[in-house]
Design an enzyme around this catalytic site. Structure first.
Site, mmCIF file in Angstrom:
data_model
loop_
_atom_site.group_PDB
_atom_site.id
_atom_site.type_symbol
_atom_site.label_atom_id
_atom_site.label_comp_id
_atom_site.label_asym_id
_atom_site.label_seq_id
_atom_site.Cartn_x
_atom_site.Cartn_y
_atom_site.Cartn_z
ATOM 1 N N ARG A 135 53.174 33.319 22.430
ATOM 2 C CA ARG A 135 52.852 33.243 23.859
ATOM 3 C C ARG A 135 51.536 33.969 24.053
ATOM 4 O O ARG A 135 51.406 35.160 23.746
ATOM 5 C CB ARG A 135 53.957 33.873 24.702
ATOM 6 C CG ARG A 135 53.725 33.825 26.213
ATOM 7 C CD ARG A 135 54.986 34.301 26.933
ATOM 8 N NE ARG A 135 54.861 34.325 28.386
ATOM 9 C CZ ARG A 135 54.675 35.424 29.112
ATOM 10 N NH1 ARG A 135 54.571 36.613 28.516
ATOM 11 N NH2 ARG A 135 54.598 35.364 30.424
ATOM 12 N N ASN B 120 52.502 34.805 34.828
ATOM 13 C CA ASN B 120 53.330 35.896 34.319
ATOM 14 C C ASN B 120 53.931 36.723 35.456
ATOM 15 O O ASN B 120 53.225 37.123 36.387
ATOM 16 C CB ASN B 120 52.483 36.821 33.436
ATOM 17 C CG ASN B 120 53.299 37.958 32.841
ATOM 18 O OD1 ASN B 120 54.154 37.735 31.987
ATOM 19 N ND2 ASN B 120 53.046 39.183 33.291
ATOM 20 N N GLU B 121 55.245 36.949 35.399
ATOM 21 C CA GLU B 121 55.954 37.855 36.318
ATOM 22 C C GLU B 121 55.382 37.758 37.731
ATOM 23 O O GLU B 121 54.875 38.749 38.284
ATOM 24 C CB GLU B 121 55.879 39.285 35.782
ATOM 25 C CG GLU B 121 56.502 39.409 34.401
ATOM 26 C CD GLU B 121 56.380 40.787 33.775
ATOM 27 O OE1 GLU B 121 55.841 41.709 34.432
ATOM 28 O OE2 GLU B 121 56.816 40.961 32.625
ATOM 29 N N HIS C 80 62.446 38.121 31.535
ATOM 30 C CA HIS C 80 61.875 39.211 30.768
ATOM 31 C C HIS C 80 62.873 40.361 30.766
ATOM 32 O O HIS C 80 63.342 40.785 31.823
ATOM 33 C CB HIS C 80 60.543 39.656 31.375
ATOM 34 C CG HIS C 80 59.477 38.612 31.257
ATOM 35 N ND1 HIS C 80 58.174 38.820 31.669
ATOM 36 C CD2 HIS C 80 59.505 37.347 30.763
ATOM 37 C CE1 HIS C 80 57.458 37.719 31.438
ATOM 38 N NE2 HIS C 80 58.250 36.812 30.891
ATOM 39 N N TYR D 55 63.677 44.133 29.797
ATOM 40 C CA TYR D 55 63.285 45.487 29.415
ATOM 41 C C TYR D 55 64.414 46.430 29.831
ATOM 42 O O TYR D 55 65.585 46.145 29.610
ATOM 43 C CB TYR D 55 61.939 45.855 30.039
ATOM 44 C CG TYR D 55 60.774 45.059 29.462
ATOM 45 C CD1 TYR D 55 60.162 45.454 28.270
ATOM 46 C CD2 TYR D 55 60.306 43.906 30.084
ATOM 47 C CE1 TYR D 55 59.101 44.730 27.731
ATOM 48 C CE2 TYR D 55 59.248 43.177 29.551
ATOM 49 C CZ TYR D 55 58.660 43.596 28.375
ATOM 50 O OH TYR D 55 57.616 42.872 27.837
ATOM 51 N N GLU E 38 59.865 37.550 27.346
ATOM 52 C CA GLU E 38 59.377 38.856 26.905
ATOM 53 C C GLU E 38 60.590 39.757 26.768
ATOM 54 O O GLU E 38 61.566 39.629 27.519
ATOM 55 C CB GLU E 38 58.439 39.520 27.929
ATOM 56 C CG GLU E 38 57.053 38.967 28.034
ATOM 57 C CD GLU E 38 56.194 39.805 28.997
ATOM 58 O OE1 GLU E 38 56.541 40.990 29.225
ATOM 59 O OE2 GLU E 38 55.210 39.264 29.512
ATOM 60 N N TRP F 28 57.586 41.276 23.056
ATOM 61 C CA TRP F 28 56.352 41.899 23.531
ATOM 62 C C TRP F 28 56.105 43.137 22.685
ATOM 63 O O TRP F 28 56.978 43.983 22.589
ATOM 64 C CB TRP F 28 56.470 42.283 24.997
ATOM 65 C CG TRP F 28 55.149 42.772 25.513
ATOM 66 C CD1 TRP F 28 54.641 44.034 25.393
ATOM 67 C CD2 TRP F 28 54.143 41.990 26.180
ATOM 68 N NE1 TRP F 28 53.390 44.097 25.942
ATOM 69 C CE2 TRP F 28 53.055 42.847 26.428
ATOM 70 C CE3 TRP F 28 54.057 40.652 26.581
ATOM 71 C CZ2 TRP F 28 51.902 42.426 27.076
ATOM 72 C CZ3 TRP F 28 52.911 40.235 27.217
ATOM 73 C CH2 TRP F 28 51.846 41.098 27.465
#
Length: 548
Positions: A87, A164-165, A231, A233, A260, A290
Site C-alpha cells: 500500500r 486515508n483515514e 485500521h 491500532y 493498517e 504499518w
C-alpha cells in the site's frame, strides 16, 4: 498511519458503542460485480478475487512513498521478504508535495516489475473534521480523476484507496455521505478498478459508523467492486473486539481487510496483533502492516533505516512470525505464479542440517527445492511419531527454530510450496539434541538504550542488542538494572522478569537469533517516578556489553 492522539477519547465509550448498528447474518448480502466490469481484481460474493476468479488475499505492508520518494528499492525488498501487496502513500498536494502522474506511473510499473499488487492511497485526507490541515474526499477523488490516463488498463494490478483515514473523531457520522459521493464521482468518471474506503475515527471506527453504514455505502457502488478497510491500532486490544468487527462484515457478505495495523503498544493500549493476524488467516482476509520504514515513532518501523537485513522485532513478527507474510502470502496469479492450471508440486527439499544449537534454539539449512513455476516458501515441521507440528516458515532455505527445551531430542523436516499452494513431498528428517543449558561464552555485544517517549508516571523505552561477534547468537538473556525504581509494565520482542531494579529479558521466538553483525530490538513501556535515569551497564549471557 493513525494519529496516536486520536485514540484518547475512545477509552471510556468503546465497549458501549461498538454494538451500535451491528451488521448481522440477516443483513442483505453484497452483490456480485457485473461480469462486464470484472476485468481485473474485483469483488465476487463478498470476496476480493482476481480476474480469473481466484481468491486474492493481501499479505503486505504500507510504504511511505510520498515522504521518501527516493526509497524505491523498498518495493523489491518487501517482495523479497514474501509480500504480495504494497500500500503506497501518495499526496494530492493538499498537505504534502503532490505526486505527479509520471511518479505514480513509475510506482505502478515498479510494483508490477516486483510482482506486487499496488494499493494506492491519498494520505492528505487523514483526520478530516478534526485535523484542520486535512483535505476532503472530494479533493482526493479529483486527484484520482486527474490520474485516470495513468491508471486505465491497470485494473489487474491496482486498487484505488480513495483517502486515508478520511475522518477524525469529531462527528464521525459525517463520513458516510462524502464517502458515497466520492465513490459515485469515480464511477461516473469511468473508473472500473476495485475501490477501497477507509473508516472514520482515524481509520479505527471505534464508534461503529462504517460498520453500521457499510451496506448503504456498498450499495452506492453500482459495480459492486468496493472493499472496506479497517485500521487496527490500540482500539483493538482484545481478541473479542477484533473478531467481532471482522466477522460482522464477513457474515454480512461485505468485503473487508485490515488496511493498517500496529503491534507495539503505546500509552493508550497494546494492540492484539496476534489475533489480528490469526483472524485474518482464518477468515481469509487481507492485512497490510504499518509500515516499512521512516516512521516518526520508530517502534512502528518494520525495517530499520529501510534496510531489509535489519528487521525490527515488529518486522520479524510480521514477516517471519506465526500467520506472518512468509508463512501465508501467495503471489497474485496475474504474474504467472499460482496459475489455476498449475498442479505440479515442487520437488522435496534436501535433508535439513542443524547448526548454532543451543539449549533453546537452533538453525536449520537445506538444499532448495525446485518447481516448474517457482518455489515461494518452506514450512518446517517437528515430527513426533505419526504427527507433525509446523514450527517455522521461511522464504529461503534456512530458518531459526526457537522455544525449544534444553537437553531434548527433536526431529525436523521441511516442505516446499509454490504460489498455487501446491506442497512438496516431505524432506528426509534430521534428529537434533539441544544443549544441556548454560550461558554462551565469549559473546561480543553492544546495547543501545533510548527513551522513546515519557508522560507523567510512565515512559516507553527501546533496547537494541547488537551482535559484534563473528557467529550468530541463538538464545540469549539480557541483564541490566534500573536506578530510580522504574518498573517494566509491558514488553514486546522479549519477556522480562524483574526483582527490585534488576531486570532480565529473554527473547521472543522472532528475536531469539541475533546474526553476526546483526541486531534485534526490544521495546517496552514502564512506570517511573520523577527521575528516569537510563541503565548504564548491560550483560548478554553473562558477558558485559558495550553501550552505544
Amino acid at each position: 498511519m493513525s494519529r496516536v492522539a486520536a485514540l484518547l477519547t475512545r477509552l471510556v465509550t468503546l465497549l458501549g458503542l461498538v454494538a451500535l448498528g451491528v451488521l448481522g447474518p440477516a443483513t442483505a448480502h453484497a452483490q456480485s460485480s457485473p461480469g462486464a466490469l470484472a476485468t481485473g481484481i474485483h469483488i465476487s460474493d463478498g470476496r476480493l478475487v482476481e480476474g480469473n476468479g481466484n481468491d486474492f488475499i493481501m499479505r503486505g505492508v504500507n510504504h511511505a512513498h510520498t515522504w521518501y520518494p527516493g526509497e524505491t528499492q523498498s518495493l523489491a525488498d518487501v517482495k523479497a521478504l514474501g509480500a504480495n501487496t504494497v500500500r503506497v502513500v501518495l499526496s494530492n498536494g493538499h498537505r504534502w508535495t503532490k505526486n505527479s502522474a509520471a511518479d505514480v506511473a513509475a510506482v505502478v510499473s515498479q510494483c508490477k516489475a516486483n510482482r506486487l499488487i499496488c494499493v494506492l492511497e491519498v494520505h492528505d485526507t487523514t483526520g478530516y473534521g478534526e485535523d484542520a490541515a486535512a483535505g476532503t474526499l472530494d479533493q482526493a477523488a479529483d486527484y484520482w480523476i486527474g490520474l485516470k490516463d495513468v491508471l486505465d488498463g491497470e485494473e489487474n494490478y491496482v486498487i484505488v484507496n480513495i483517502g486515508n483515514e478520511p475522518w477524525g473523531n469529531t462527528n464521525p457520522a459525517g463520513w458516510t455521505d462524502p464517502t458515497i459521493a466520492a465513490i459515485k464521482k469515480l464511477r461516473n468518471a469511468g473508473f472500473e478498478h476495485t475501490i477501497m474506503v477507509d473508516a472514520p475515527n482515524w481509520g479505527q471506527d471505534w464508534q461503529g459508523v462504517m460498520r453500521a453504514n457499510a451496506q448503504a455505502v456498498y450499495d452506492a457502488d453500482t459495480t459492486g467492486n468496493l472493499i472496506f478497510s479497517i485500521h487496527m491500532y490500540s482500539v483493538y486490544d482484545t481478541a473479542q473486539e477484533i473478531t467481532d468487527y471482522l466477522n460482522a462484515f464477513v457474515n454480512a457478505g461485505l468485503p473487508i481487510l485490515i488496511g493498517e495495523f500496529g503491534g507495539p503498544p503505546d500509552q493508550w493500549g497494546d494492540p492484539d496483533e496476534d489475533t489480528m493476524m490469526a483472524a485474518a488467516q482464518q477468515l481469509r482476509l487481507g492485512y497490510l502492516a504499518w509500515s516499512w520504514s521512516g516512521n516518526t515513532d520508530q517502534i512502528l518501523d518494520l525495517a530499520i533505516g529501510f534496510d531489509p537485513s535489519r528487521l525490527s522485532s515488529w518486522g520479524q513478527r510480521i514477516f517471519n512470525g506465526a500467520n506472518g507474510i512468509a508463512q501465508t502470502s501467495r503471489e497474485a496469479t496475474v504474474f504467472g505464479g499460482g496459475n489455476p492450471g498449475d498442479t505440479q508440486a515442487p520437488t522435496a527439499p534436501g535433508t535439513p542440517t542443524a547448526s548454532a544449537v543451543t539449549a533453546t534454539s537452533l538453525s536449520l539449512t537445506w538444499t532448495a527445492a525446485t518447481d516448474n513455476v517457482g518455489v515461494t516458501g518452506y514450512d518446517v515441521v517437528r515430527v513426533s511419531g505419526g504427527s507433525e507440528t509446523t514450527v517455522a516458515a521461511s522464504t529461503t532455505n534456512t530458518v531459526a527454530v526457537t522455544g525449544l527445551t534444553a537437553d531434548t531430542t527433536y526431529t525436523f523436516a521441511v516442505y516446499a510450496r509454490d504460489a498455487a499452494g501446491n506442497r512438496s513431498a516431505r524432506s528426509a528428517t534430521v534428529n537434533v539434541t539441544t544443549d544441556e543449558g548454560g550461558s554462551t561464552p565469549g559473546v561480543g555485544c553492544s546495547v543501545g538504550y533510548r527513551i522513546v517517549g515519557e508522560w507523567p508516571g510512565g515512559f516507553q523505552g527501546e533496547i537494541t542488542i547488537r551482535n559484534t561477534g563473528t557467529s550468530a547468537i541463538s538464545g540469549w538473556t539480557l541483564a541490566f538494572a534500573f536506578a530510580n525504581g522504574q518498573t517494566v509494565t509491558n514488553m514486546w520482542g522479549g519477556t522480562p522478569t524483574q526483582n527490585g531494579g534488576a531486570v532480565r529479558v529473554t527473547p521472543a521466538s522472532y528475536t531469539s537469533t541475533i546474526p553476526a553483525a546483526g541486531s534485534v530490538t526490544v521495546g517496552f513501556t514502564g512506570s517511573k517516578g520523577a527521575t528516569n535515569t537510563a541503565p548504564t551497564a548491560f550483560s548478554l549471557n553473562g558477558s558485559t556489553c558495550a553501550t552505544t
